[in-house]
Scaffold this motif. Sequence first.
Motif, PDB file in Angstrom:
ATOM      1  N   PRO A  49       0.837  -1.207   0.000  1.00 43.74           N
ATOM      2  CA  PRO A  49       0.000   0.000   0.000  1.00 43.74           C
ATOM      3  C   PRO A  49       0.871   1.257   0.000  1.00 43.74           C
ATOM      4  N   LYS A  50       0.718   2.068  -1.022  1.00 40.27           N
ATOM      5  CA  LYS A  50       1.569   3.249  -1.179  1.00 40.27           C
ATOM      6  C   LYS A  50       1.413   4.223  -0.022  1.00 40.27           C
ATOM      7  N   THR A  51       0.195   4.372   0.488  1.00 37.48           N
ATOM      8  CA  THR A  51      -0.030   5.287   1.599  1.00 37.48           C
ATOM      9  C   THR A  51       0.733   4.827   2.835  1.00 37.48           C
ATOM     10  N   THR A  52       0.717   3.537   3.095  1.00 34.47           N
ATOM     11  CA  THR A  52       1.417   2.993   4.255  1.00 34.47           C
ATOM     12  C   THR A  52       2.914   3.180   4.116  1.00 34.47           C
ATOM     13  N   VAL A  53       3.458   2.886   2.937  1.00 31.89           N
ATOM     14  CA  VAL A  53       4.895   3.054   2.711  1.00 31.89           C
ATOM     15  C   VAL A  53       5.272   4.519   2.854  1.00 31.89           C
ATOM     16  N   HIS A  54       4.467   5.410   2.284  1.00 29.05           N
ATOM     17  CA  HIS A  54       4.739   6.844   2.395  1.00 29.05           C
ATOM     18  C   HIS A  54       4.757   7.276   3.860  1.00 29.05           C
ATOM     19  N   GLU A 109       8.661   4.704  -5.020  1.00 29.74           N
ATOM     20  CA  GLU A 109       8.379   3.551  -5.885  1.00 29.74           C
ATOM     21  C   GLU A 109       9.513   2.525  -5.816  1.00 29.74           C
ATOM     22  N   ILE A 110      10.756   3.010  -5.827  1.00 28.78           N
ATOM     23  CA  ILE A 110      11.901   2.102  -5.742  1.00 28.78           C
ATOM     24  C   ILE A 110      11.903   1.394  -4.392  1.00 28.78           C
ATOM     25  N   LEU A 111      11.607   2.123  -3.317  1.00 26.83           N
ATOM     26  CA  LEU A 111      11.560   1.501  -1.985  1.00 26.83           C
ATOM     27  C   LEU A 111      10.482   0.422  -1.930  1.00 26.83           C
TER      28      LEU A 111
END
Length: 167
Positions: free
Chosen positions: A15-20, A39-41
């Motif tokens: 989930p991009k929000t969680t990673v952010h 995105e790379i992370l």
Amino acid sequence: MSDRENNGEDELSLPKTTVHKLITEMLPSDIACSKETREILIECCVEFIHLLASEANDVCEKESKKTIAAEHVISALQSLGFDEYIPHIQAVFHDHKNTMKIRDRKSSRLENSGLTEEELLKSQEELFAKARQRYQTQSSSTAPGLESPPLTSNASFTPFSFPPPPS
């Protein structure tokens, strides 16, 4: 097409929000992280999960097991050289097991009550009768014209049924 699409695998991501949010919490407030970096992370995290899952699967197969357990993941971390994470992972796993024990105790409280299904059904019917009586008493004391229709004693309901005890 990505390599995963070429191999016929489903595209997996986090989930991009969680990673952010994780990135934001980890970095000092004066440091920004570009979209490309996020995105790379995410791709690195997905690859790490694949690597760890694959190694845990190998450990599991060597033990002739069919289900990957937490111990297999811990062994995989060790064999991949991530020993410094193991104490933290073990603490999280211990907390998770304790949480599950508490949840299991709560869910099995009725099964372990020592009452038969008939006794539990009778108790349920008594509770419904008391609730009906409280409702009727309460609705009769409301202002005229605002009364609700009383609950009837032949209201149908499906009694709760318990699964058979484990053998």
